[in-house]
Design a protein around this motif. Structure first.
Motif: not given
Length: 421
Positions: A210-229
């Motif tokens: 029942g755990s809930v992911d924080d999407p911003e943990v994903f998106t923050g890293v991907l934005k740091d690398y300027s990656l399309p997601f």
């Protein structure tokens, strides 16, 4: 939780019955009309009788007998005219979910009632894979699915079907949370393997914990690398639980990075099995249009093709039976029972995991004797000797009395073990 709804309303039994009967009258009637071209009909009346008078008072059963086919996507383009009545109901219920529950702007979504969350998750990955291939001329081996190790098995299934690799991000073993460090490691690993485009899956209630992911943990890293997601939220389990709490929830379309969401109606909503929900932002679903389906009005944009319109009616009837306030009350009671169970486990000194706004309690396997796990049908993380966890799901039928019986058996077992019996 603030409950301001534009579409989701509680209706009386008479209002629900009349609305569904009107929809069925707007559909083709195979028992009366000369419909020569459809490879479809009502359910066989030698097996499924239409004579029973109580069917008129049972809108969902009436819909199953009428057997509407909701092939295609009814928020996009045109659809089969023969089933326009129940298609309207599907659009209504999708608005309740996409606009009222998950905060998208009116008319800015597409979606459909799918045969389950697994298909809905595959649908999302399929859309984003095709979008990357169309928009960036991406090669299949340049696209990767990024998701946590606790993600539902439908995600590796989607990756396998669509010829994609899955980058499995480890979570903290105690909190089940994603960390920026592990996401960064996984992104670097994917980049090292030649990946350039990322399909991200964030969980709103994993199946086991029942755990809930924080999407911003994903998106923050991907934005740091300027990656399309592209970001998809798998709320198959938690979609009708997690949003109903006294906290600010941003795991919805108010987060501009969220592109699509899966919800299952056959879990907490107690709809018939085979009832999932897929919603995405307007303009995305065209990536999977099957133009070869020319005999289908509007062609097809779904993985399954033909699907039961009665399932859409079932979701509509359930939501309008409760309305948002009564549903909030129902989920609040279930959460209180979950909290009570956790308090008792604390008193016993047992180790467990529980996401605060969810209704799953996952207990360390060493604390649960096999006989008790079998008696109460506890579900293991793995069906072998390496199993580390058992879960208890606080569904609507699970009451305090059931939990008391379980706890008493558990305490008795612990006493017997302590006494060497």
């Amino acid at each position: 939780m603030e409950i301001e709804m534009k579409y989701w309303r509680k209706l009386t039994a008479e209002q629900r019955r009349d609305r569904v009967q009107k929809a069925l009258k707007d559909n083709v009637d195979f028992s009366k009309d000369a419909n020569l071209g459809y490879p479809a009909s009502r359910l066989d009346d030698q097996v499924f009788t239409t004579e029973s008078t109580f069917l008129k008072e049972m809108p969902v059963l009436s819909s199953y007998i009428a057997n509407p086919n909701h092939i295609g996507c009814h928020t996009f383009g045109t659809s089969e005219f023969a089933f326009r009545g129940t298609q309207d109901i599907e659009r209504e219920v999708l608005s309740m979910i996409a606009v009222d529950l998950f905060k998208i702007e009116e008319g800015q979504f597409d979606g459909y009632i799918s045969p389950g969350g697994t298909e809905a998750n595959i649908q999302a990955v399929w859309i984003f894979r095709n979008e990357f291939m169309t928009k960036y001329r991406a090669k299949v081996d340049e696209i990767v699915v990024l998701a946590s190790e606790d993600t539902h098995y439908s995600i590796p299934k989607a990756a396998n079907l669509l010829m994609l690799d899955w980058e499995r991000v480890p979570v903290d073993p105690e909190s089940r949370a994603l960390t920026e460090e592990e996401v960064r490691k996984s992104v670097k690993s994917a980049l090292g393997c030649g990946k350039k485009y990322f399909i991200v899956i964030a969980n709103m209630g994993t199946t086991m914990f029942g755990s809930v992911d924080d999407p911003e943990v994903f998106t923050g890293v991907l934005k740091d690398y300027s990656l399309p997601f592209r970001l998809h939220v798998d709320g198959a389990y938690g979609g009708f639980v997690y949003p109903f709490g006294d906290f600010e929830n941003r795991i919805n379309f108010s987060n501009s990075d969220v592109m699509s969401i899966t919800i299952d109606a056959h879990k907490m909503l107690q709809a018939p099995y085979g009832t999932g929900i897929f919603v995405c932002r307007k303009g995305l679903i065209a990536q999977v249009m099957t133009t070869e389906a020319k005999y289908v009005e509007g062609m097809d944009l779904t993985l399954c093709g033909s699907r039961s319109g009665a399932n859409a009616v079932a979701v509509w009837v359930i939501l309008t039976t409760y309305g948002p306030h009564k549903w909030f009350e129902k989920i609040s009671v279930i959460k209180m029972r979950t909290q009570w169970l956790c308090q008792q486990l604390d008193k016993m000194g047992l180790s467990y995991f529980r996401e605060p706004e969810m209704n799953i309690v996952t207990i360390r396997a060493e604390a649960i004797p096999d006989a008790i796990a079998k008696k109460y049908n506890l579900v293991p993380k793995t069906h072998d000797q390496s199993n580390e966890w058992y879960k208890i799901v606080l569904m609507d039928h699970v009451e305090i009395e059931h939990l008391k019986d379980f706890l008493q058996d558990l305490q008795r077992s612990r006493r017997e073990i302590g006494a060497g019996l």
